[in-house]
Motif scaffolding. Structure first.
Motif, mmCIF file in Angstrom:
data_model
loop_
_atom_site.group_PDB
_atom_site.id
_atom_site.type_symbol
_atom_site.label_atom_id
_atom_site.label_comp_id
_atom_site.label_asym_id
_atom_site.label_seq_id
_atom_site.Cartn_x
_atom_site.Cartn_y
_atom_site.Cartn_z
ATOM 1 N N GLU A 76 -21.244 -41.421 -32.284
ATOM 2 C CA GLU A 76 -20.745 -41.004 -30.973
ATOM 3 C C GLU A 76 -20.246 -39.568 -31.005
ATOM 4 O OE1 GLU A 76 -19.093 -45.096 -28.924
ATOM 5 O OE2 GLU A 76 -17.990 -44.276 -30.639
ATOM 6 N N LEU A 77 -19.572 -39.192 -32.091
ATOM 7 C CA LEU A 77 -19.104 -37.816 -32.214
ATOM 8 C C LEU A 77 -20.280 -36.845 -32.289
ATOM 9 C CD1 LEU A 77 -16.113 -38.113 -34.716
ATOM 10 C CD2 LEU A 77 -15.995 -37.571 -32.285
ATOM 11 N N THR A 78 -21.295 -37.212 -33.040
ATOM 12 C CA THR A 78 -22.468 -36.355 -33.168
ATOM 13 C C THR A 78 -23.163 -36.182 -31.819
ATOM 14 O OG1 THR A 78 -22.783 -37.054 -35.460
ATOM 15 C CG2 THR A 78 -24.657 -36.030 -34.359
ATOM 16 N N GLU A 79 -23.304 -37.271 -31.071
ATOM 17 C CA GLU A 79 -23.940 -37.196 -29.755
ATOM 18 C C GLU A 79 -23.105 -36.359 -28.789
ATOM 19 O OE1 GLU A 79 -27.028 -38.356 -28.697
ATOM 20 O OE2 GLU A 79 -27.175 -38.429 -30.880
ATOM 21 N N ALA A 80 -21.788 -36.477 -28.870
ATOM 22 C CA ALA A 80 -20.929 -35.677 -28.000
ATOM 23 C C ALA A 80 -21.061 -34.194 -28.316
ATOM 24 C CB ALA A 80 -19.475 -36.125 -28.146
ATOM 25 N N LEU A 81 -21.202 -33.860 -29.597
ATOM 26 C CA LEU A 81 -21.375 -32.460 -29.983
ATOM 27 C C LEU A 81 -22.731 -31.916 -29.547
ATOM 28 C CD1 LEU A 81 -19.781 -32.541 -33.547
ATOM 29 C CD2 LEU A 81 -18.929 -31.261 -31.571
ATOM 30 N N CYS B 73 -12.031 -32.416 -28.769
ATOM 31 C CA CYS B 73 -11.266 -31.707 -29.798
ATOM 32 C C CYS B 73 -10.231 -32.626 -30.445
ATOM 33 C CB CYS B 73 -10.580 -30.481 -29.184
ATOM 34 S SG CYS B 73 -9.644 -29.486 -30.363
ATOM 35 N N THR B 74 -9.530 -33.390 -29.633
ATOM 36 C CA THR B 74 -8.531 -34.326 -30.154
ATOM 37 C C THR B 74 -9.176 -35.384 -31.033
ATOM 38 O OG1 THR B 74 -7.111 -33.986 -28.225
ATOM 39 C CG2 THR B 74 -6.782 -36.013 -29.483
ATOM 40 N N GLU B 75 -10.316 -35.908 -30.606
ATOM 41 C CA GLU B 75 -10.984 -36.946 -31.372
ATOM 42 C C GLU B 75 -11.545 -36.394 -32.685
ATOM 43 O OE1 GLU B 75 -11.748 -40.673 -32.288
ATOM 44 O OE2 GLU B 75 -10.802 -40.083 -30.408
ATOM 45 N N LEU B 76 -12.075 -35.192 -32.659
ATOM 46 C CA LEU B 76 -12.572 -34.568 -33.885
ATOM 47 C C LEU B 76 -11.432 -34.311 -34.865
ATOM 48 C CD1 LEU B 76 -15.049 -32.039 -32.237
ATOM 49 C CD2 LEU B 76 -15.703 -33.930 -33.738
ATOM 50 N N THR B 77 -10.297 -33.877 -34.346
ATOM 51 C CA THR B 77 -9.124 -33.667 -35.206
ATOM 52 C C THR B 77 -8.687 -34.976 -35.844
ATOM 53 O OG1 THR B 77 -8.372 -31.802 -33.851
ATOM 54 C CG2 THR B 77 -6.735 -32.881 -35.236
ATOM 55 N N ARG B 78 -8.631 -36.037 -35.050
ATOM 56 C CA ARG B 78 -8.220 -37.346 -35.558
ATOM 57 C C ARG B 78 -9.180 -37.853 -36.628
ATOM 58 N NH1 ARG B 78 -8.442 -40.144 -30.966
ATOM 59 N NH2 ARG B 78 -6.303 -39.569 -30.409
ATOM 60 N N SER B 79 -10.468 -37.508 -36.478
ATOM 61 C CA SER B 79 -11.480 -37.985 -37.419
ATOM 62 C C SER B 79 -11.624 -37.086 -38.644
ATOM 63 C CB SER B 79 -12.837 -38.102 -36.708
ATOM 64 O OG SER B 79 -12.755 -39.028 -35.639
ATOM 65 N N GLY B 80 -10.889 -35.998 -38.692
ATOM 66 C CA GLY B 80 -10.958 -35.103 -39.842
ATOM 67 C C GLY B 80 -12.095 -34.115 -39.810
ATOM 68 N N TRP B 81 -12.761 -33.960 -38.674
ATOM 69 C CA TRP B 81 -13.847 -32.978 -38.543
ATOM 70 C C TRP B 81 -13.223 -31.658 -38.080
ATOM 71 C CZ3 TRP B 81 -18.962 -35.272 -36.251
ATOM 72 C CH2 TRP B 81 -19.263 -36.477 -36.897
ATOM 73 N N HIS B 82 -12.482 -31.023 -38.960
ATOM 74 C CA HIS B 82 -11.602 -29.931 -38.544
ATOM 75 C C HIS B 82 -12.382 -28.707 -38.065
ATOM 76 C CE1 HIS B 82 -8.230 -32.253 -39.840
ATOM 77 N NE2 HIS B 82 -8.625 -32.265 -41.106
#
Length: 264
Positions: A130-135, A171-180
């Motif tokens: 989901e993160l990859t698709e959002a990016l 941005c918040t979700e990426l931070t939470r997931s460690g994708w800094h």
């Protein structure tokens, strides 16, 4: 720390037998049997795409030519449709009453909108897919910036606000997931889109703090304070200051604990 993958390009690949219509950032039409379009043809395609891919002919004529008589507007529309059928025959399905984008035409705006709404409405943590698709979705560009058409302005502002909220959530979700790295990149994008938006600065500062870059977080706070003072004569809210102070206190506490452990 989890490494973040490099974001893929925002645009979808062009279908082998179809077309890709781009409305975010600038207008572009790519694909089979496509040639250069004039302004009138571009505006008709954009109008149909913004209205979910289909519009009655009389509505299209009135929106494109609001100051013309009904007869003149209908005549102008027929001329545009004739030119489109000659240069891009596979893009539109036209009947006596309706103009519709062909089923194999992909529109970047149609992908970005649902992605943005999923980000805003998400209640659970995103997984890697989901993160990859959002990016991959193009949330960095506005809808046809600079086009002055009255039918476009309200939709452009609506999408602008939607994408800003979505970028903040991402941005918040990426931070939470460690994708800094990706989190900082997204945070910088939303700050660039609206430098006076405190919620954008907050998620960017949080991303910097999460990766241990307190200096960058402080620089963002100072820059934001200066911009607010110069533009509006106000200062950031106390909540943004508390975010930085809490991080500084945690860092000092951790350093003190490490020093005590080393001397015991």
């Amino acid at each position: 720390m989890t490494a973040s993958p490099a974001p893929a390009p925002g645009a979808d690949p062009v279908p082998p037998d179809g077309c890709q219509l781009r409305l975010l950032g600038h207008f572009d039409l790519a694909g089979a049997q496509v040639c250069a379009l004039g302004n009138a043809e571009q505006r008709l395609l954009a109008l149909i795409a913004v209205h979910s891919g289909a519009l009655a002919r009389w509505q299209a004529a009135q929106l494109l030519y609001p100051h013309a008589t009904d007869a003149r507007a209908a005549s102008n529309l027929r001329a545009v449709l004739w030119r489109l059928q000659r240069c891009c025959p596979a893009v539109l399905d036209v009947t006596a009453t309706t103009i519709r984008l062909a089923s194999d035409v992909r529109v970047d705006f149609w992908t970005a909108g649902p992605t943005a709404r999923r980000l805003i409405g998400q209640t659970a943590t995103f997984d890697t897919h989901e993160l990859t698709e959002a990016l991959r979705a193009n949330l960095h560009d506005d809808l046809l910036p600079g086009w002055p058409e009255p039918w476009l302005v309200p939709e452009r502002e609506r999408f602008h606000q939607l994408r800003l909220h979505a970028l903040e959530a991402l941005c918040t979700e990426l931070t939470r997931s460690g994708w800094h790295g990706a989190a900082v990149d997204v945070g910088l994008a939303v700050v660039s889109a609206d430098p006076l938006r405190e919620s954008a600065r907050r998620v960017l500062i949080a991303a910097y703090l999460a990766e241990g870059n307190t200096c960058e977080a402080m620089r963002q706070f100072d820059t934001f304070s200066a911009v607010l003072q110069a533009e509006l004569g106000v200062r950031p809210t106390a909540a943004l200051g508390r975010l930085l102070r809490a991080s500084a206190s945690s860092a000092l506490a951790a350093a003190a604990a490490e020093r005590l452990a080393s001397t015991s």
